[in-house]
Enzyme design. Structure first.
Site, mmCIF file in Angstrom:
data_model
loop_
_atom_site.group_PDB
_atom_site.id
_atom_site.type_symbol
_atom_site.label_atom_id
_atom_site.label_comp_id
_atom_site.label_asym_id
_atom_site.label_seq_id
_atom_site.Cartn_x
_atom_site.Cartn_y
_atom_site.Cartn_z
ATOM 1 N N THR A 253 -6.032 -7.655 10.129
ATOM 2 C CA THR A 253 -6.312 -6.446 9.374
ATOM 3 C C THR A 253 -5.544 -5.348 10.258
ATOM 4 O OG1 THR A 253 -8.114 -7.292 8.331
ATOM 5 C CG2 THR A 253 -7.859 -5.004 8.349
ATOM 6 N N HIS B 226 -2.023 -5.920 1.401
ATOM 7 C CA HIS B 226 -3.172 -6.110 1.057
ATOM 8 C C HIS B 226 -3.084 -7.602 0.809
ATOM 9 C CE1 HIS B 226 -7.259 -6.818 -0.960
ATOM 10 N NE2 HIS B 226 -6.536 -7.438 -2.048
ATOM 11 N N ARG C 123 1.861 -7.084 8.903
ATOM 12 C CA ARG C 123 1.112 -5.789 9.292
ATOM 13 C C ARG C 123 1.520 -5.389 10.598
ATOM 14 N NH1 ARG C 123 -4.313 -7.937 6.701
ATOM 15 N NH2 ARG C 123 -4.440 -6.801 4.832
ATOM 16 N N ASN D 95 -2.408 -0.145 7.020
ATOM 17 C CA ASN D 95 -1.880 -1.653 7.305
ATOM 18 C C ASN D 95 -0.942 -2.113 6.432
ATOM 19 O OD1 ASN D 95 -3.603 -2.269 5.419
ATOM 20 N ND2 ASN D 95 -5.062 -3.528 6.697
ATOM 21 N N LYS E 208 0.993 -1.072 0.096
ATOM 22 C CA LYS E 208 0.085 0.132 0.090
ATOM 23 C C LYS E 208 0.998 1.303 0.013
ATOM 24 C CE LYS E 208 -4.249 -2.305 2.112
ATOM 25 N NZ LYS E 208 -4.880 -2.125 3.022
#
Length: 322
Positions: A204, A231, A218, A228, A122
């Site tokens: 998550t 994905h 994460r 976080n 991300k």
């Protein structure tokens, strides 16, 4: 010098000083890799050959051609047999290795084929420079990177990607964040890939991940539920949907298991490969390996029985570069 030709044979009267004129018969032979030459008889040039001698010569030439043709047939059969045995041995060894691996694998690894899943680094993690560590984690967990690319989401494309979250109150915040900067997308291959990748990245919520799975990605790189770090597709079906959305031209067909692969090979590939390898062994087109590969690639292209037709003609050929 006088010459008499018959089929693949050549009869020649050769003059040599001090000896009677001699008649030779020569036939080119692939199996012998050189001309086969047979001395027939001495000929008295001053009187010429009699009709009986001419008949004997013709008979000798005919016999030699017949024997040479038989030898050539046996040679071609041997070459085809060698090609068949070579192809079969390679395929059988690959299947034996795969079956041995499956026999030694743990129960949860015994699945019909390798899955594909989608992974994203991300914007926050990419900007922070965590790509190298995340790649290392992929390799350490046994994933194969099938395809990868850096992508810039638009808000619309991010909304399509996260369509299963559109009824959540934070949906717009998520799409704005994902379209705020580039992401790096990976298509990963492994048995049960989606499940394995979700284990590697952790829960998550990074706070929950640090408690339950402190070595997960994460837990190490995530800041909060939105930022976080990574994905992962939550199952194989969702992975196919997401991969198709980001990489529409990527082929997603699953790998065949060994028995199905052998059936497919025997039905669609074996005959053409044997013919091609036999032609290659006969032609011996070049001494350079890359030129041999090029020759074989062109042969397969021209002799592919499944080449499509367009307006009654073979499809446009693919140019094989030098």
């Amino acid at each position: 010098m006088a010459e008499e030709e018959s089929a693949a044979a050549t009869a020649a009267i050769v003059e040599e000083e001090g000896v009677p004129t001699r008649l030779w018969v020569s036939v080119n032979s692939l199996s012998q890799k050189k001309p086969v030459t047979l001395f027939v008889e001495d000929v008295d040039k001053t009187r010429g050959a009699t009709s009986g001698e001419n008949a004997a010569v013709a008979s000798t030439v005919s016999d030699l051609v017949t024997e040479t043709i038989k030898a050539e047939i046996l040679y071609q059969q041997d070459q085809a047999k060698v090609a068949v045995e070579s192809v079969d041995s390679v395929v059988d060894e690959a299947i034996r290795t795969e079956l041995q691996h499956k026999a030694q694998a743990t129960t949860h690894d015994k699945v019909p084929y390798t899955e594909l899943t989608l992974a994203l680094i991300k914007p926050d993690a990419l900007k922070a420079g965590y790509e190298r560590e995340i790649r290392y984690t992929m390799q350490a967990h046994g994933f194969v990177i099938v395809h990868e690319s850096q992508i810039q989401f638009t808000n619309v494309r991010a909304a399509l990607f996260y369509d299963h979250h559109q009824d959540k109150p934070w949906f717009e915040k998520l799409t704005r964040y994902m379209s705020s900067a580039p992401v790096h997308a990976f298509v990963l291959g492994k048995v049960r890939a989606a499940r394995s990748w979700n284990v590697a990245i952790g829960p998550t919520d990074p706070e929950q991940a640090r408690k339950e799975s402190p070595l997960s990605l994460r837990a190490r790189f995530g800041k909060d539920i939105l930022r976080n770090a990574v994905h992962g597709s939550f199952n194989a079906a969702r992975a196919r949907h997401e991969i198709k959305l980001l990489f529409p031209n990527l082929i997603l067909d699953p790998l065949l298991d060994p028995p199905k692969a052998r059936f497919y090979f025997d039905k669609f590939l074996k005959k053409t490969l044997i013919e091609g390898l036999t032609a290659l062994a006969t032609a011996k087109p070049h001494s350079e390996p890359l030129q041999v590969i090029r020759w074989f690639a062109q042969w397969l292209q021209h002799h592919n029985p499944y080449r499509p037709f367009v307006d009654g003609k073979k499809h446009v050929e693919v140019v094989i570069p030098d």
